[in-house]
Design a protein around this motif. Sequence first.
Motif, PDB file in Angstrom:
ATOM      1  N   GLN A  91       0.816  -1.202   0.000  1.00 17.25           N
ATOM      2  CA  GLN A  91       0.000   0.000   0.000  1.00 17.25           C
ATOM      3  C   GLN A  91       0.850   1.252   0.000  1.00 17.25           C
ATOM      4  O   GLN A  91       0.536   2.250  -0.649  1.00 17.25           O
ATOM      5  CB  GLN A  91      -0.914   0.007   1.238  1.00 17.25           C
ATOM      6  CG  GLN A  91      -1.917   1.136   1.249  1.00 17.25           C
ATOM      7  CD  GLN A  91      -2.745   1.137  -0.015  1.00 17.25           C
ATOM      8  OE1 GLN A  91      -3.345   0.132  -0.365  1.00 17.25           O
ATOM      9  NE2 GLN A  91      -2.770   2.248  -0.718  1.00 17.25           N
ATOM     10  N   ASP A  95       0.710   4.272  -2.736  1.00 13.81           N
ATOM     11  CA  ASP A  95       0.524   5.697  -2.451  1.00 13.81           C
ATOM     12  C   ASP A  95       1.574   6.535  -3.160  1.00 13.81           C
ATOM     13  O   ASP A  95       1.279   7.597  -3.715  1.00 13.81           O
ATOM     14  CB  ASP A  95       0.592   5.938  -0.940  1.00 13.81           C
ATOM     15  CG  ASP A  95      -0.593   5.334  -0.214  1.00 13.81           C
ATOM     16  OD1 ASP A  95      -1.623   5.109  -0.868  1.00 13.81           O
ATOM     17  OD2 ASP A  95      -0.486   5.081   1.001  1.00 13.81           O
ATOM     18  N   SER A 317      -8.107  -5.883  -0.353  1.00 14.04           N
ATOM     19  CA  SER A 317      -6.803  -5.372  -0.774  1.00 14.04           C
ATOM     20  C   SER A 317      -6.882  -4.957  -2.233  1.00 14.04           C
ATOM     21  O   SER A 317      -7.857  -5.248  -2.937  1.00 14.04           O
ATOM     22  CB  SER A 317      -5.716  -6.434  -0.580  1.00 14.04           C
ATOM     23  OG  SER A 317      -5.955  -7.547  -1.432  1.00 14.04           O
ATOM     24  N   ILE A 318      -5.833  -4.278  -2.689  1.00 13.71           N
ATOM     25  CA  ILE A 318      -5.748  -3.880  -4.092  1.00 13.71           C
ATOM     26  C   ILE A 318      -5.277  -5.076  -4.917  1.00 13.71           C
ATOM     27  O   ILE A 318      -4.354  -5.791  -4.527  1.00 13.71           O
ATOM     28  CB  ILE A 318      -4.760  -2.717  -4.274  1.00 13.71           C
ATOM     29  CG1 ILE A 318      -5.142  -1.548  -3.363  1.00 13.71           C
ATOM     30  CG2 ILE A 318      -4.717  -2.266  -5.732  1.00 13.71           C
ATOM     31  CD1 ILE A 318      -6.456  -0.908  -3.691  1.00 13.71           C
ATOM     32  N   ASP A 352      -7.722   3.990  -7.233  1.00 13.50           N
ATOM     33  CA  ASP A 352      -8.090   5.061  -6.301  1.00 13.50           C
ATOM     34  C   ASP A 352      -9.429   4.765  -5.634  1.00 13.50           C
ATOM     35  O   ASP A 352      -9.591   4.912  -4.418  1.00 13.50           O
ATOM     36  CB  ASP A 352      -8.161   6.390  -7.072  1.00 13.50           C
ATOM     37  CG  ASP A 352      -8.147   7.593  -6.144  1.00 13.50           C
ATOM     38  OD1 ASP A 352      -7.839   7.407  -4.952  1.00 13.50           O
ATOM     39  OD2 ASP A 352      -8.441   8.704  -6.614  1.00 13.50           O
ATOM     40  N   GLN A 355      -9.002   1.929  -3.111  1.00 10.07           N
ATOM     41  CA  GLN A 355      -8.347   2.357  -1.871  1.00 10.07           C
ATOM     42  C   GLN A 355      -9.297   3.162  -0.990  1.00 10.07           C
ATOM     43  O   GLN A 355      -9.298   3.009   0.237  1.00 10.07           O
ATOM     44  CB  GLN A 355      -7.104   3.188  -2.200  1.00 10.07           C
ATOM     45  CG  GLN A 355      -6.297   3.579  -0.962  1.00 10.07           C
ATOM     46  CD  GLN A 355      -5.892   2.361  -0.164  1.00 10.07           C
ATOM     47  OE1 GLN A 355      -5.381   1.387  -0.713  1.00 10.07           O
ATOM     48  NE2 GLN A 355      -6.134   2.387   1.134  1.00 10.07           N
ATOM     49  N   ASP A 359     -10.335   2.179   2.802  1.00 11.82           N
ATOM     50  CA  ASP A 359     -10.175   3.129   3.910  1.00 11.82           C
ATOM     51  C   ASP A 359     -11.504   3.381   4.612  1.00 11.82           C
ATOM     52  O   ASP A 359     -11.562   3.489   5.840  1.00 11.82           O
ATOM     53  CB  ASP A 359      -9.611   4.455   3.385  1.00 11.82           C
ATOM     54  CG  ASP A 359      -8.158   4.328   2.940  1.00 11.82           C
ATOM     55  OD1 ASP A 359      -7.500   3.351   3.343  1.00 11.82           O
ATOM     56  OD2 ASP A 359      -7.695   5.203   2.179  1.00 11.82           O
TER      57      ASP A 359
END
Length: 504
Positions: A91, A95, A317-318, A352, A355, A359
């Motif tokens: 992560q 970013d 997760s991504i 994006d 994420q 979050d």
Amino acid sequence: MAQSQVQTQKQQQALKQTTSVNQMQLLQARLAELPVAQLADCIKTEMDDNPALEAMQPDDHFDEHEDTYDDSQGNDQDDDFETISEREERQSQLDDALNNLGMDDEDLPVYNNNGGYYDSHNELSYEPGETFYDSLTMQMMETVLTPRQREIMEYIIGSLDEDGWLRKSTLAIADELAIYNDIDVNQREIEQVLKKLQDFDPAGIGARSLKECLMIQIDRREDSTEKTLMKRVLNEYYEEFTKKHWKKIQREMALDDSTAERLYEEMRKLNPKPGSSLGGIMGGETIHQITPDVYIDTHDDGTVTFALNNSDIPELSITPSFLDMVRQDQGNADTMSRQMREALIYVRNKVDLAQRFIDAIKIRRNTLTMTVRAIIHWQHRFFEDGDDTSLQPMRLKDIAEKTGLDISTVSRVCNGKYAQTRWGIFPFRHFFSDSYVTDDGKELSTRSIKAALEELIKGEDKTKPLNDETLAQMMAERGFPIARRTVAKYRELMGFPIARMRKE
């Protein structure tokens, strides 16, 4: 000229950041309100819509710790919601990659399947499937309201049933707003806000009776002979209409067969359940089985522990392939073809969105944990004995102050959530209660007062029911020194008639 370009670029970037924050706030508010069963469905929908979002494999999943609160020791434990893992390292790399993508890439148009194009930033909007609440909330945001009216309307929307009707009285809503939102509002204000809500689509939303629901729909129609006749049916022959006595209605209104047939067909087009056209509050499903959002356990030594129900909530997760594409293309924007740059923007936007969703899930978990911990601290006696009379006066404002959260956030977190305890399953709202201050300054929970009063009335000799004066004396003996008029007020709120009407 160069200076003008720089100013424009900064303004665009600031606008994007503001839009991003607003969308994140909306997403957080949306997820905070969802009960655990709804959240699981929402996550599944988001994973289906966004290929950059995936569930972690069992080997990568970390165990959720059990949150413990021991009021007897007076220790608040620090929140520890994350562990260091390879996922966090990925992560961090993500970013960095996102932050370093050039402005030129972000300004390219993205082509859709229909051959047209739209600004890439529009794709940042979060739409995992519009629900009843979402539709009405969006209409509310487009309506001119004062902050006070907005709070009232939010509560009314949350009080609608799956048919879109408002089953609560304005008096009950006024009482609940005072308890839950710390808003002192009169029935007239509620009526005014409700009137605005009834202008929303679909027509009939916010009605309190079948007649009102249908009349709202008729009033939306353009003036015509049919509209006049339809209103006359409801105003003059409502009882006959509900019993489907059409022949009698036709005869009383002196209608010929052709006109009566047209009127009948138009009346049949009215929808007695406008909420169903929006899929219902729960997206078209009426949930009969309650799924607890949190498990609260009381141990023999007085320790109270709790754990969030995350059994159906996957750890997200991504998708690694999307993350790799963003990293590999970093810094190569100048050498890319137009198609490659457009593909990169698509990937970047999906990552994006993923994420932000991850979050928002974390924030929901954190706020729910903080709220439950604060409730347990405040109502520890209740979790020890399960007696409603042990509930202390507690408002949303109290929990907001203790957690440092906004009162609207606490309201969303508590709305529609359930806790499984040793004493049964309770909605979060059960733990909240307004206060009553006695003449000597003692603060009592109105819920405790009602519980004690209900016990007295149900246990009375039905051949000699207790009058309000006697009930007031008996309540004082139980530690509730309230006046006779207060007894009468709570007795009426609970639906108990006066003594002579209770006699058998």
